[in-house]
Design a protein around this motif. Structure first.
Motif, PDB file in Angstrom:
ATOM      1  N   ILE A 126     -34.470 -19.553  -5.281  1.00 18.83           N
ATOM      2  CA  ILE A 126     -34.216 -18.917  -6.584  1.00 18.83           C
ATOM      3  C   ILE A 126     -34.954 -19.694  -7.685  1.00 18.83           C
ATOM      4  O   ILE A 126     -35.613 -19.119  -8.544  1.00 18.83           O
ATOM      5  CB  ILE A 126     -32.700 -18.839  -6.882  1.00 18.83           C
ATOM      6  N   LYS A 127     -34.864 -21.039  -7.599  1.00 16.94           N
ATOM      7  CA  LYS A 127     -35.540 -21.871  -8.621  1.00 16.94           C
ATOM      8  C   LYS A 127     -37.041 -21.598  -8.653  1.00 16.94           C
ATOM      9  O   LYS A 127     -37.667 -21.622  -9.697  1.00 16.94           O
ATOM     10  CB  LYS A 127     -35.306 -23.357  -8.317  1.00 16.94           C
ATOM     11  N   LYS A 128     -37.615 -21.343  -7.456  1.00 16.98           N
ATOM     12  CA  LYS A 128     -39.064 -21.128  -7.389  1.00 16.98           C
ATOM     13  C   LYS A 128     -39.502 -19.830  -8.066  1.00 16.98           C
ATOM     14  O   LYS A 128     -40.681 -19.631  -8.359  1.00 16.98           O
ATOM     15  CB  LYS A 128     -39.538 -21.136  -5.930  1.00 16.98           C
ATOM     16  N   THR A 129     -38.561 -18.898  -8.265  1.00 18.75           N
ATOM     17  CA  THR A 129     -38.934 -17.639  -8.916  1.00 18.75           C
ATOM     18  C   THR A 129     -38.488 -17.619 -10.374  1.00 18.75           C
ATOM     19  O   THR A 129     -38.627 -16.611 -11.055  1.00 18.75           O
ATOM     20  CB  THR A 129     -38.300 -16.433  -8.198  1.00 18.75           C
ATOM     21  N   HIS A 130     -37.905 -18.741 -10.839  1.00 17.21           N
ATOM     22  CA  HIS A 130     -37.426 -18.809 -12.219  1.00 17.21           C
ATOM     23  C   HIS A 130     -38.052 -20.000 -12.938  1.00 17.21           C
ATOM     24  O   HIS A 130     -38.524 -20.935 -12.305  1.00 17.21           O
ATOM     25  CB  HIS A 130     -35.893 -18.952 -12.245  1.00 17.21           C
ATOM     26  N   GLY A 131     -38.012 -19.953 -14.261  1.00 19.05           N
ATOM     27  CA  GLY A 131     -38.508 -21.070 -15.048  1.00 19.05           C
ATOM     28  C   GLY A 131     -37.358 -21.959 -15.483  1.00 19.05           C
ATOM     29  O   GLY A 131     -36.267 -21.917 -14.924  1.00 19.05           O
ATOM     30  N   THR A 132     -37.629 -22.763 -16.523  1.00 15.61           N
ATOM     31  CA  THR A 132     -36.584 -23.618 -17.078  1.00 15.61           C
ATOM     32  C   THR A 132     -36.260 -23.119 -18.480  1.00 15.61           C
ATOM     33  O   THR A 132     -36.966 -22.266 -19.015  1.00 15.61           O
ATOM     34  CB  THR A 132     -37.065 -25.074 -17.160  1.00 15.61           C
ATOM     35  N   LYS A 133     -35.213 -23.681 -19.091  1.00 19.72           N
ATOM     36  CA  LYS A 133     -34.853 -23.221 -20.435  1.00 19.72           C
ATOM     37  C   LYS A 133     -35.842 -23.776 -21.459  1.00 19.72           C
ATOM     38  O   LYS A 133     -36.137 -24.965 -21.460  1.00 19.72           O
ATOM     39  CB  LYS A 133     -33.437 -23.698 -20.773  1.00 19.72           C
ATOM     40  N   HIS A 134     -36.373 -22.893 -22.316  1.00 19.75           N
ATOM     41  CA  HIS A 134     -37.307 -23.324 -23.362  1.00 19.75           C
ATOM     42  C   HIS A 134     -36.750 -22.969 -24.720  1.00 19.75           C
ATOM     43  O   HIS A 134     -36.390 -21.828 -24.950  1.00 19.75           O
ATOM     44  CB  HIS A 134     -38.659 -22.617 -23.220  1.00 19.75           C
ATOM     45  N   GLY A 135     -36.668 -23.956 -25.615  1.00 15.66           N
ATOM     46  CA  GLY A 135     -36.130 -23.688 -26.951  1.00 15.66           C
ATOM     47  C   GLY A 135     -37.193 -23.177 -27.872  1.00 15.66           C
ATOM     48  O   GLY A 135     -38.334 -23.012 -27.507  1.00 15.66           O
TER      49      GLY A 135
END
Ligand code: FAD
Length: 326
Positions: free
Chosen positions: A317-326
């Motif tokens: 799942i992590k590989k298809t998602h990014g991280t939180k960006h402000g």
């Protein structure tokens, strides 16, 4: 929608939870034999209808920009300037144009984009239902030739959206028979179609959904969201990618502007590279997972492996998602 966009939405004063979006923290995936795997979602997400979400976006921007409700028919680029013409005959001149017209639109034909020349086997069907389901869960139920996602929206309804191939669908000819005879082979979906009450009189359908590669910049237009590239919906991340794409472009544009006059060629190159760096790997992983799920042998193997080593699921799942960006 993935929570990775929450900090950016916060910075724009857009609050989906304030509009009643459901917190989603758990994931369930099932196969046609009724086997299931559950996992926590590394970042989590929220469930909201497009109608409610698009209204939030519109409310947030309507004081600062002029919104014209019309269909763009023609975009021409001459002497370093664009002319955009709408169906109602409005003409607008502009130095830059962003293409945010989704997965398949009249403009793709108009711009003679490569992917539009190829036929695509995918079609999708969506409806909202009254049905008892855990608010915190997003479920992905597989069936022969496709998969169906279920999640709650702000109105306490369940959004059910499935993707399938035309080849699987055409054996049955109509939506009801397909749902009863093919999708319902999965016991979770059998229960769903038995108990759920559809809300839209007719489901929404789209066909010719293409997951082929597209260019992030075409005819000098900066493509954002699905018009730049569509991730397989089983990743549940297309909306976040569209929003993150808009953030990437606007930050890059402002950075170039701050440094003096903008060099279009450099801006186009930088955006294409940034887009690839941010989303290229996610699209590849999405294609890999969907191929594995659609193949009965690899799907069985994948389910056994994920049961034996549950930590694989959040990693994928992590590989298809990014991280939180402000
Ligand atoms: C079956 C399926 C299930 C999905 N499930 C999920 C999910 O659970 N979570 C998730 O995050 N993503 C999901 N997605 C992906 C998600 O829907 C898209 O990635 C997202 O909508 C992309 O946003 P966008 O703004 O690029 O395009 P869109 O949301 O398609 O918006 C484009 C807009 O442009 C308008 N438009 C088109 N042509 C013109 C024109 N010429 N002039 C003016 N306007 C025009 C369209 O009417 C539309 O309103 C799913 C996709 C599919 C196919």
């Amino acid at each position: 929608m993935s929570n990775e966009v929450i900090p950016y939405l916060d910075s724009l004063d857009i609050d989906p939870y304030g509009a009643g979006a459901k917190h989603i923290s758990n994931f369930q995936i099932t196969n046609i034999h009724g086997n299931q795997i559950t996992a926590s979602l590394p970042l989590g997400g929220f469930g909201i209808s497009r109608y409610a979400f698009d209204t939030l976006l519109y409310e947030a921007l309507k004081e600062t920009v002029t919104v014209i409700f019309d269909t763009v028919q023609d975009i021409t680029f001459e002497k370093d300037r664009f002319t955009v013409t709408t169906q109602e005959g409005i003409k607008m001149a502009s130095e830059y144009v962003l293409g945010t017209f989704g997965k398949r639109a009249n403009l793709d034909k108009h711009l003679s984009r490569e992917f539009i020349k190829e036929k695509s086997p995918w079609l999708a069907v969506k409806n909202h239902y009254e049905y008892e389901m855990d608010d915190a869960m997003v479920a992905l139920h597989n069936f022969n030739g496709g998969y169906c996602g279920l999640s709650k929206t702000e109105g306490n309804l369940v959004n059910a959206c499935y993707l399938t191939t035309f080849k699987s669908f055409k054996k049955y000819g109509d939506i009801d028979t397909f749902q009863q005879e093919e999708i319902s082979k999965n016991p979770f979906m059998r229960k769903f179609f038995k108990d759920a009450l559809p809300i839209f009189k007719k489901p929404l359908t789209i066909s010719q959904i293409s997951f082929d590669r597209k260019n992030a910049v075409e005819n000098h237009i900066f493509m954002i969201g699905d018009s730049a590239g569509l991730i397989h919906p089983l990743c549940g991340n297309g909306m976040a990618m569209a929003i993150r794409g808009a953030q990437l472009f606007s930050e890059l544009y402002l950075k170039h502007k701050k440094n003096g006059s903008i060099n279009r060629k450099v801006l186009e190159k930088n955006y294409s590279e940034l887009w690839e760096k941010e989303f290229g790997m996610r699209l590849k992983t999405g294609r890999f997972i969907q191929k594995a799920l659609m193949n009965p042998i690899s799907s069985r193997l994948g389910f056994s492996m994920a049961n034996a080593f549950p930590a694989i699921v959040p990693i994928l799942i992590k590989k298809t998602h990014g991280t939180k960006h402000g």
